[in-house]
Design an enzyme around this catalytic site. Structure first.
Site, PDB file in Angstrom:
ATOM      1  N   GLY A  46      -8.384  89.194 109.641  1.00 54.80           N
ATOM      2  CA  GLY A  46      -7.080  88.619 109.304  1.00 54.80           C
ATOM      3  C   GLY A  46      -7.264  87.037 109.283  1.00 54.80           C
ATOM      4  N   GLY A  48      -3.018  91.159 112.559  1.00 51.79           N
ATOM      5  CA  GLY A  48      -4.632  91.006 113.151  1.00 51.79           C
ATOM      6  C   GLY A  48      -4.976  89.548 112.737  1.00 51.79           C
ATOM      7  N   LYS A  60     -22.988 106.923 108.525  1.00 53.10           N
ATOM      8  CA  LYS A  60     -22.366 106.155 109.680  1.00 53.10           C
ATOM      9  C   LYS A  60     -22.850 106.761 110.621  1.00 53.10           C
ATOM     10  CE  LYS A  60     -18.851 103.474 110.155  1.00 53.10           C
ATOM     11  NZ  LYS A  60     -18.397 102.320 109.370  1.00 53.10           N
ATOM     12  N   GLY A  97      -8.302  88.397 113.783  1.00 58.98           N
ATOM     13  CA  GLY A  97      -9.715  88.686 114.061  1.00 58.98           C
ATOM     14  C   GLY A  97     -10.663  88.247 112.901  1.00 58.98           C
ATOM     15  N   ASN A  98     -11.769  88.836 112.852  1.00 54.96           N
ATOM     16  CA  ASN A  98     -12.433  88.410 111.658  1.00 54.96           C
ATOM     17  C   ASN A  98     -11.761  88.517 110.378  1.00 54.96           C
ATOM     18  OD1 ASN A  98     -14.419  89.244 109.446  1.00 54.96           O
ATOM     19  ND2 ASN A  98     -16.134  89.016 110.854  1.00 54.96           N
TER      20      ASN A  98
END
Ligand code: NAD
Length: 410
Positions: free
Chosen positions: A218, A213, A102, A215-216
């Protein structure tokens, strides 16, 4: 407890369940390689600003380290370390031959112009000097997009002097990315929702689903579940939530969100708060927004029978204990939202072969892979009488530690 401390605690708990020797736990408690570096950036106004960046490679016993680059203003090294360790576990859980990596830059992308963001991303690659598809593969995370990934790939290829689509993940299909990447996480959650519904005897038409959520993750998930006949009774975003006990018309809601930017004020539903959303009586609750939303304060009012973690870390450890004692099934994030990393692995394979798959192939392979991991987790949880989260960690650690032993590191 910080995210890093909590992640190490999960490792220690799973290590105890597996009777791992202290040396092994110690090895896995520390990232294999940590880079911290500065990116000097000449801003559009002529002033110089210096940004701190990180790349953590947690463990590469199973394969090259992989995963995202987070660009947020309050990024810390400990956060990146915790995310990298989680990626080692996530890859192992879904049987991907990769380790956990990461990275990130401490910067607010909303305060940068597009040209500044491009120079920052290119600077990240120049200073990081990633060694490519067989070593460490940076992908996307919060604050990045198809554009940032295409810039990073281009910078890498310009430096190296050859094409190497598998060196950077989450890029657009036109420069060697995979189809199906954008909705991969939602699709993985969707396949697990279908399987879990079957095992619980839920019938889609009467199965009440709540999603936090939009967004992308949800919104794509709501669309998939709606098309399968599930009854989505409440959804919410950062501005509020809406409830329709007889079921929301998701295509109309998506249209409303497109026009207004939020689910609030959707005419065919009752406005509710985000707290009321989480406490709504339902069969399946899918938190797909942010971490720690189900916690010690609201856990006694949660009525869902199944919690499917679309977001990372939406249930705190103490709340999880209470929910498990009440018989609630919690399908942990490391499996539930692994669809994205599975398609990232498909992206790498396609890039290495320079041969690209159609969408049906991607969906089919994603479904097979995520359901196999889900079933294996359910089996281990049953055999050892432990939670699904513990079972997922146990299965992952079995793989990672076997590779470490074979390599003679411990
Ligand atoms: P996104 O930014 O596209 O959407 C986030 C949604 O959550 C938005 O609707 C936003 O309004 C809402 N939200 C934000 N803060 C909130 C709050 N405090 N209360 C209620 N709603 C809030 O993000 P996304 O890509 O959909 O990711 C959602 C979650 O899933 C995150 O936890 C992310 O780490 C996790 N996740 C995403 C992916 C992926 O592929 N996008 C993969 C794995 C995990």
């Amino acid at each position: 407890m910080s995210f890093w401390e909590a992640t190490k605690l999960r490792l220690q708990t799973a290590g105890k369940l597996l009777n791992l020797e202290p040396e092994m736990v110690e090895l896995l408690s520390k990232p294999m390689r940590v880079s911290e570096f500065q990116i000097p950036l000449r801003m559009d106004n002529g002033k110089l600003q210096i940004f701190t960046a990180y790349r953590v490679c947690h463990n590469d016993a199973l394969g090259p380290t992989k995963d995202g680059t987070r660009i947020v203003p309050d990024l810390t090294l400990d956060e990146v370390k915790a995310l990298a360790m989680t990626m080692t576990i996530k890859h192992a859980v879904v049987d991907i031959p990769a380790g956990g990596g990461k990275g990130g830059i401490t910067a607010d992308p909303d305060k940068l112009t597009e040209r500044e963001l491009e120079r920052l991303c290119r600077g990240f690659i120049r200073r990081l000097s990633p060694k490519g598809a067989w070593t460490d593969v940076p992908g996307a995370d919060i604050g990045t997009s198809y554009k940032t990934q295409a810039w990073m790939l281009d910078e890498y290829e310009q430096i190296m002097g050859f094409h190497s689509p598998a060196a950077i993940n989450d890029k657009p299909a036109i420069v060697g990315g995979s189809l199906g990447g954008e909705e991969a996480t939602s699709r993985g959650v969707f396949y697990i929702a279908l399987e879990e519904s079957k095992s619980k005897g839920f019938i889609p038409e009467s199965c009440r689903v709540v999603v936090q959520g939009f967004g992308n993750v949800g919104s794509n998930l709501a669309k998939l579940l709606y098309n399968e006949g599930f009854k989505l009774i409440a959804v919410g975003d950062i501005r509020g939530a809406v409830l329709a006990p007889s079921g929301l018309d998701i295509p109309k809601l998506l249209n409303h969100v497109k026009q207004t930017g939020s689910v609030v004020d959707f005419p065919e539903a009752k406005p509710i708060s985000n707290q009321e959303l989480l406490e709504t009586d339902c069969e399946i609750l899918i938190p797909a927004a942010v971490e720690n939303v189900i916690n010690e304060d609201n856990v006694d009012r949660i009525k869902a029978k199944v919690i499917l973690e679309g977001a990372n870390g939406p249930v705190t450890p103490l709340a999880e204990k209470t929910l498990l004692s009440k018989g609630v099934t919690i399908i942990p994030d490391i499996i539930a939202n692994a669809g994205g990393i599975i398609v990232c692995q498909f992206e790498r394979i396609q890039g290495l072969y320079d041969m690209y798959w159609d969408l049906d192939t991607i969906h089919q392979r994603l479904k097979e892979k995520i359901l196999k991991a889900y079933q294996k987790t359910v089996d281990t949880a049953g055999e050892m009488d432990i939670s699904l989260r513990e079972a997922a960690w146990v299965n992952a650690l079995r793989k990672v530690t076997a590779a470490i032993r074979m390599r003679g590191w411990v």
